[in-house]
Design a protein around this motif. Structure first.
Motif, PDB file in Angstrom:
ATOM      1  N   GLU A 338      -1.635  20.565 -68.454  1.00  0.00           N
ATOM      2  CA  GLU A 338      -2.669  20.611 -69.459  1.00  0.00           C
ATOM      3  C   GLU A 338      -3.753  20.175 -69.111  1.00  0.00           C
ATOM      4  OE1 GLU A 338      -2.040  20.153 -74.309  1.00  0.00           O
ATOM      5  OE2 GLU A 338      -1.324  18.461 -73.075  1.00  0.00           O
ATOM      6  N   THR A 339      -3.820  19.291 -68.221  1.00  0.00           N
ATOM      7  CA  THR A 339      -4.888  18.318 -67.809  1.00  0.00           C
ATOM      8  C   THR A 339      -5.412  18.956 -66.578  1.00  0.00           C
ATOM      9  OG1 THR A 339      -3.622  16.625 -66.672  1.00  0.00           O
ATOM     10  CG2 THR A 339      -4.160  16.168 -69.118  1.00  0.00           C
ATOM     11  N   THR A 340      -4.846  19.659 -65.947  1.00  0.00           N
ATOM     12  CA  THR A 340      -5.513  20.054 -64.509  1.00  0.00           C
ATOM     13  C   THR A 340      -5.782  21.500 -64.409  1.00  0.00           C
ATOM     14  OG1 THR A 340      -3.475  20.625 -63.652  1.00  0.00           O
ATOM     15  CG2 THR A 340      -4.138  18.633 -63.203  1.00  0.00           C
ATOM     16  N   GLY A 341      -5.969  22.203 -65.853  1.00  0.00           N
ATOM     17  CA  GLY A 341      -6.140  23.550 -65.604  1.00  0.00           C
ATOM     18  C   GLY A 341      -5.316  24.546 -65.026  1.00  0.00           C
ATOM     19  N   ALA A 342      -4.096  24.189 -65.042  1.00  0.00           N
ATOM     20  CA  ALA A 342      -3.103  25.043 -64.287  1.00  0.00           C
ATOM     21  C   ALA A 342      -2.919  26.470 -64.957  1.00  0.00           C
ATOM     22  CB  ALA A 342      -1.936  24.154 -64.204  1.00  0.00           C
ATOM     23  N   LEU A 343      -2.956  26.464 -66.306  1.00  0.00           N
ATOM     24  CA  LEU A 343      -2.705  27.699 -67.111  1.00  0.00           C
ATOM     25  C   LEU A 343      -3.860  28.728 -66.665  1.00  0.00           C
ATOM     26  CD1 LEU A 343      -0.623  25.633 -68.331  1.00  0.00           C
ATOM     27  CD2 LEU A 343      -1.104  27.040 -70.348  1.00  0.00           C
ATOM     28  N   ARG A 344      -5.128  28.242 -66.737  1.00  0.00           N
ATOM     29  CA  ARG A 344      -6.303  29.048 -66.360  1.00  0.00           C
ATOM     30  C   ARG A 344      -6.065  29.586 -64.894  1.00  0.00           C
ATOM     31  NH1 ARG A 344     -11.275  30.235 -67.984  1.00  0.00           N
ATOM     32  NH2 ARG A 344     -12.242  31.756 -66.812  1.00  0.00           N
ATOM     33  N   ASN A 345      -5.648  28.661 -64.256  1.00  0.00           N
ATOM     34  CA  ASN A 345      -5.416  28.945 -62.650  1.00  0.00           C
ATOM     35  C   ASN A 345      -4.284  30.067 -62.419  1.00  0.00           C
ATOM     36  OD1 ASN A 345      -6.030  28.105 -59.683  1.00  0.00           O
ATOM     37  ND2 ASN A 345      -3.979  28.119 -59.943  1.00  0.00           N
ATOM     38  N   ALA A 346      -3.162  30.080 -63.275  1.00  0.00           N
ATOM     39  CA  ALA A 346      -2.165  30.962 -63.322  1.00  0.00           C
ATOM     40  C   ALA A 346      -2.582  32.283 -63.480  1.00  0.00           C
ATOM     41  CB  ALA A 346      -0.797  30.607 -63.997  1.00  0.00           C
ATOM     42  N   SER A 347      -3.420  32.571 -64.549  1.00  0.00           N
ATOM     43  CA  SER A 347      -4.257  33.668 -64.896  1.00  0.00           C
ATOM     44  C   SER A 347      -4.977  34.353 -63.970  1.00  0.00           C
ATOM     45  CB  SER A 347      -4.676  33.392 -66.324  1.00  0.00           C
ATOM     46  OG  SER A 347      -5.450  34.683 -67.001  1.00  0.00           O
ATOM     47  N   ASP A 348      -5.811  33.281 -63.448  1.00  0.00           N
ATOM     48  CA  ASP A 348      -6.957  33.632 -62.586  1.00  0.00           C
ATOM     49  C   ASP A 348      -6.353  34.149 -61.126  1.00  0.00           C
ATOM     50  OD1 ASP A 348      -8.803  33.369 -64.494  1.00  0.00           O
ATOM     51  OD2 ASP A 348      -9.577  31.546 -63.604  1.00  0.00           O
ATOM     52  N   VAL A 349      -5.510  33.361 -60.662  1.00  0.00           N
ATOM     53  CA  VAL A 349      -5.067  33.580 -59.361  1.00  0.00           C
ATOM     54  C   VAL A 349      -4.008  34.858 -59.547  1.00  0.00           C
ATOM     55  CG1 VAL A 349      -3.754  32.725 -57.463  1.00  0.00           C
ATOM     56  CG2 VAL A 349      -5.500  31.425 -58.348  1.00  0.00           C
ATOM     57  N   GLY A 350      -3.080  34.939 -60.532  1.00  0.00           N
ATOM     58  CA  GLY A 350      -2.379  36.160 -60.714  1.00  0.00           C
ATOM     59  C   GLY A 350      -2.996  37.256 -60.853  1.00  0.00           C
ATOM     60  N   ALA A 351      -4.193  37.403 -61.423  1.00  0.00           N
ATOM     61  CA  ALA A 351      -5.052  38.518 -61.652  1.00  0.00           C
ATOM     62  C   ALA A 351      -5.281  39.061 -60.113  1.00  0.00           C
ATOM     63  CB  ALA A 351      -6.048  38.570 -62.583  1.00  0.00           C
ATOM     64  N   PHE A 352      -6.067  38.018 -59.556  1.00  0.00           N
ATOM     65  CA  PHE A 352      -6.374  38.063 -57.782  1.00  0.00           C
ATOM     66  C   PHE A 352      -5.248  38.829 -57.081  1.00  0.00           C
ATOM     67  CE2 PHE A 352      -6.298  36.517 -53.523  1.00  0.00           C
ATOM     68  CZ  PHE A 352      -7.602  37.175 -53.218  1.00  0.00           C
ATOM     69  N   LEU A 353      -3.935  38.451 -57.362  1.00  0.00           N
ATOM     70  CA  LEU A 353      -2.867  39.032 -56.536  1.00  0.00           C
ATOM     71  C   LEU A 353      -2.570  40.184 -57.044  1.00  0.00           C
ATOM     72  CD1 LEU A 353      -0.162  35.844 -56.468  1.00  0.00           C
ATOM     73  CD2 LEU A 353      -1.193  37.218 -54.491  1.00  0.00           C
ATOM     74  N   ARG A 354      -2.645  40.513 -58.318  1.00  0.00           N
ATOM     75  CA  ARG A 354      -2.285  41.935 -58.833  1.00  0.00           C
ATOM     76  C   ARG A 354      -3.354  42.879 -58.190  1.00  0.00           C
ATOM     77  NH1 ARG A 354      -0.986  38.944 -63.191  1.00  0.00           N
ATOM     78  NH2 ARG A 354      -2.883  39.698 -64.201  1.00  0.00           N
ATOM     79  N   ARG A 355      -4.482  42.390 -58.204  1.00  0.00           N
ATOM     80  CA  ARG A 355      -5.681  43.591 -57.950  1.00  0.00           C
ATOM     81  C   ARG A 355      -5.302  43.762 -56.328  1.00  0.00           C
ATOM     82  NH1 ARG A 355      -9.026  40.324 -60.911  1.00  0.00           N
ATOM     83  NH2 ARG A 355      -9.567  39.109 -59.063  1.00  0.00           N
ATOM     84  N   GLY A 356      -5.083  42.737 -55.551  1.00  0.00           N
ATOM     85  CA  GLY A 356      -4.826  42.882 -53.947  1.00  0.00           C
ATOM     86  C   GLY A 356      -3.456  43.645 -53.719  1.00  0.00           C
ATOM     87  N   LEU A 357      -2.580  43.535 -54.459  1.00  0.00           N
ATOM     88  CA  LEU A 357      -1.268  44.220 -54.317  1.00  0.00           C
ATOM     89  C   LEU A 357      -1.433  45.717 -54.700  1.00  0.00           C
ATOM     90  CD1 LEU A 357       1.087  41.493 -55.871  1.00  0.00           C
ATOM     91  CD2 LEU A 357       1.101  42.368 -53.451  1.00  0.00           C
TER      92      LEU A 357
END
Length: 444
Positions: A338-357
């Motif tokens: 909750e305090t480190t922005g991990a959920l936003r990171n999961a959304s952003d990095v996940g989108a990056f991975l899916r685009r690359g794949l």
């Protein structure tokens, strides 16, 4: 060397030094003293002679982790893109979670279910708040996802009458290996050796609203579904299906039970995957995997007073469930997410991975949400690709002959993800046959 915030640079190589953890040397010494440190080959020989062979031969002997990286007994380093199958939400050896677990264990470890503790109560309150559960909602803690599903099956039975006995699940479902959870699981290879399983369970076609409508009547006690089927290759149910499931179960007096063991705890960039669909509030939800950040814990969350009172005192229990250490681990994990922005990171990095794949040669389909991703290859060489990726320094998983699953820590950086995307074409080139590229449709 890499830490939790920088990409790994020694994939597949041997390094005498381990990850930069302050207590690595003393921890290594302790482990060696207790286990008698050996090479990977020695450990694997000892494994085959001492453990029940339900998992086959382990791929590696892992000895240490830090952030998104792990090291094996022979010193090779790997980027962990599976996260213990969606368990290590904060990676390995997260300093805050480790310190909280250590402190709690040094203070109060196990107390049995005759007593409660502050971490147990606080974690239950936190889960109810994150799930926006209505007044009268409750939590039951378990040690695993399968145990949470067993509690959910009991809840469904408590919603039964002589006329209402059926439990519905879906084709492709995986809910666990214990007998009740296995009855809900659809894979024949898992089910057949242990039949007869608990009865009354029917499996419906995946994401088929017409089939659900036809099956649903006053004889259904519960519908148990995963918002995203992880073991089936990361297959999300449509928003339309989830809404229909909510409406039909409510109409016929059945419980809607959502299995969020793999898709929950921030994995999709939301606390729970079903929160992506407005108006879909379950009657019960099962959790585990990421909830403890690597420490075993599961939970059944019941929504509302009517559902929460279906099971009463003495009708269910768990000796270890909700113990102070496990619930402290859960609190620490949720606080860090909750305090480190991990959920936003999961959304952003996940989108990056899916685009690359999606633009990688040899990949023909990409599915998922956040950092729960499945992608299909242009031939039945996913298991070979897993081995080739491991040799290249990446841990991934095959859920079928042509399907790869990724469920890395939610702290995975874009730079770390890019190292995998850069390596993947070469990995696939080593396992593809000459006919693969012409036998399947273009990437989606």
């Amino acid at each position: 060397m890499s830490d939790a915030n920088t990409p790994a640079t020694t994939h597949g190589r041997h390094s005498a030094a381990g990850p930069p953890t302050p207590d690595a040397t003393s921890a290594d010494d302790t482990v060696r003293a207790l286990t008698g440190g050996s090479s990977a080959a020695d450990w694997l020989a000892r494994y085959s002679g001492s453990l029940l062979g339900v998992f086959g031969t382990p791929q590696r002997v892992l000895v240490r982790g830090s952030g998104c990286d792990v090291w094996d007994a022979d010193g090779a380093q790997y980027l962990d893109l599976l996260g213990g199958i969606a368990v290590n939400a904060l990676g390995h050896a997260h300093p805050f979670v480790t310190s909280v677990i250590t402190s709690q264990l040094a203070t109060l470890g196990h107390i049995s279910n005759f007593f409660t503790s502050p971490p147990q109560v606080a974690l239950a309150e936190k889960l109810l708040a994150l799930s926006a559960a209505p007044e009268g909602s409750r939590v039951f803690f378990t040690n695993s996802g399968a145990e949470a599903l067993e509690a959910a099956v009991k809840l469904a039975r408590r919603n039964s009458t002589p006329e209402r006995q059926r439990i519905l699940a879906l084709d492709g479902a995986f809910h666990g290996r214990t007998m009740g959870a296995l009855a809900l699981t659809s894979k024949e290879a898992y089910r057949r050796p242990f039949e007869p399983l608990p009865g009354g369970v029917e499996h419906l076609p995946f994401d088929d609203i017409d089939a659900l409508t036809a099956a649903m009547d006053a004889g259904v006690a519960a519908l148990v579904i995963e918002p995203i089927q992880g073991e089936a290759g990361v297959r999300p149910l449509s928003a339309e299906y989830l809404r229909a499931a909510r409406d039909l179960t409510r109409q016929h007096g059945a419980l809607l039970i959502l299995d969020e063991v793999q898709s929950g705890i921030g994995r999709t960039g939301r606390w729970f995957a079903h929160q992506a669909v407005d108006g879909v509030v379950p009657d019960a939800m099962t959790l585990a995997k990421g909830l403890g950040g690597g420490f075993p814990i599961g939970a059944l969350v019941t929504f509302g007073e009517e559902v929460s009172t279906l099971i009463g005192a003495g009708q269910h229990g768990s000796t270890f469930g909700g113990n102070p250490v496990a619930t402290a681990a859960g609190l620490a994990t949720l606080h860090a997410l909750e305090t480190t922005g991990a959920l936003r990171n999961a959304s952003d990095v996940g989108a990056f991975l899916r685009r690359g794949l999606a633009v990688t040669e040899g990949v023909v389909a990409v599915r998922g949400d956040g950092l729960l991703i499945g992608f299909d290859l242009d031939g039945d060489h996913a298991p070979a690709a897993v081995q080739a990726a491991l040799d290249a320094g990446f841990i991934i998983n095959a859920t079928g002959p042509a399907t790869i699953r990724l469920a890395p820590p939610l702290i995975l950086t874009q730079e770390q993800a890019a190292t995998f995307l850069d390596a993947l074409p070469g990995i696939l080139d080593t396992v593809r046959t000459p006919t693969d590229s012409t036998s399947q449709e273009a990437p989606a």
